[in-house]
Design an enzyme around this catalytic site. Structure first.
Site, short mmCIF file in Angstrom:
data_model
loop_
_atom_site.label_atom_id
_atom_site.label_comp_id
_atom_site.label_asym_id
_atom_site.label_seq_id
_atom_site.Cartn_x
_atom_site.Cartn_y
_atom_site.Cartn_z
N ASP A 11 33.07 26.23 33.56
CA ASP A 11 33.82 27.20 32.76
C ASP A 11 34.87 26.44 31.96
O ASP A 11 35.10 25.25 32.19
CB ASP A 11 34.47 28.25 33.67
N CYS A 74 31.03 30.98 31.85
CA CYS A 74 31.89 31.16 30.67
C CYS A 74 31.15 32.09 29.72
O CYS A 74 30.07 31.75 29.23
CB CYS A 74 32.15 29.82 30.00
N GLU A 154 45.48 31.80 33.53
CA GLU A 154 45.68 30.37 33.74
C GLU A 154 47.07 30.07 34.29
O GLU A 154 47.26 29.10 35.02
CB GLU A 154 45.47 29.61 32.42
N CYS A 186 34.73 38.15 30.53
CA CYS A 186 35.29 36.80 30.60
C CYS A 186 35.57 36.55 32.07
O CYS A 186 36.16 37.41 32.74
CB CYS A 186 36.56 36.69 29.77
N HIS A 188 37.68 34.80 33.47
CA HIS A 188 39.11 34.78 33.82
C HIS A 188 39.61 36.19 34.20
O HIS A 188 40.55 36.32 34.98
CB HIS A 188 39.95 34.29 32.63
#
Length: 267
Positions: A11, A74, A154, A186, A188
């Protein structure tokens, strides 16, 4: 390659840990090699040419470990460069999170209205809408780019007031379309799942592509006879291109585990 060969996962940063977590839950005996391109995150705002180059670099790192399967954790790469990964992987099976998430969303929706949130590149590619409508052309797909979710994840801002504020800004408009299913387009975004669920409303089915990928991985390994039957849970081998200490701390926070060994590699 044999049953004990690893599964390679990559990713743009920490988002793919959601896939690692889902696969560990579904396939606890499998060896996992994870590469997070933390030096070049995020991929979402980059051009297609750059994303395709990054995808080639990422798969080259994983191929050193002779994996029996590659998982593109990803959505941006799945949307714009899956063919690059497939070509570089040769005969090794490749699973992209986008297709797996689209299939699960089509099965889940009851009113044929699906929302998709993702990076700018993923949403601009219209890849989710195309994948969903190929499965069922009657489904209405509403897409929304949420670029700030990646840096918030992040930074580990899992339950931060700033995350809640940004979530309201992004998701208020998509709620008005009467969707009953929302794809976290996504990897994340599941890190921020609690805030997203609170904002979008608990009556809406959340599709986590990481869970969809884990199910698909289990199916493919069972069909191919490459399922690892050893009763152990090996720690994943973690690779990053920058900031290994920061990655370790976020890994602990999200995975609820001991401090992992993280190897710094050059891309």
């Amino acid at each position: 390659m044999n049953t004990e060969s690893p599964i390679g996962i990559f990713d743009s940063g920490i988002g793919g840990l959601t896939v690692v977590k889902a696969i560990q839950a579904a396939l606890p005996s499998e060896r996992l090699i994870y590469f997070g391109d933390t030096a070049r995150v995020p991929y979402g705002p980059k051009s297609q040419v750059t994303i395709r180059k990054y995808a080639y670099d990422d798969i080259a790192i994983l191929m050193r470990y002779q994996p029996k399967m590659i998982i593109v954790a990803c959505n941006t790469v799945s949307a714009l460069a899956l063919d690059v990964v497939e070509k570089a992987s040769g005969s090794i099976p490749v699973i992209g999170v986008l297709k797996a998430g689209a299939e699960l969303a089509v099965k889940a929706t009851k009113n044929s209205r699906i929302g998709v949130i993702g990076t700018q590149a993923t949403v601009a590619s219209n890849a989710y809408a195309c994948a969903i409508n190929m499965l069922n052309p009657e489904i209405e797909v509403v897409s929304k780019a949420c670029p700030l979710f990646v840096p918030l994840a992040e930074e580990g801002f899992i339950d931060h007031p700033a995350t809640k504020l940004i979530a309201r800004e992004y998701l208020t408009a998509i709620k008005k379309h009467g969707i009953d299913t929302l794809v976290l387009g996504c990897t994340h975004y599941p890190i921020l799942r609690r805030v997203i669920e609170e904002t979008i409303g608990h009556g809406i089915c959340i599709i986590d592509s990481a869970e969809a990928v884990a199910l698909r991985t289990l199916e493919l390994l069972t069909e191919s006879g490459e399922f690892n039957h050893h009763r152990r849970t090996p720690a994943p081998h973690l690779l990053v291109s920058d900031l290994p200490q920061k990655f370790s701390l976020i890994y602990q926070l999200f995975m609820n585990s001991d401090l992992p060994d993280v190897e710094l590699v050059e891309v």
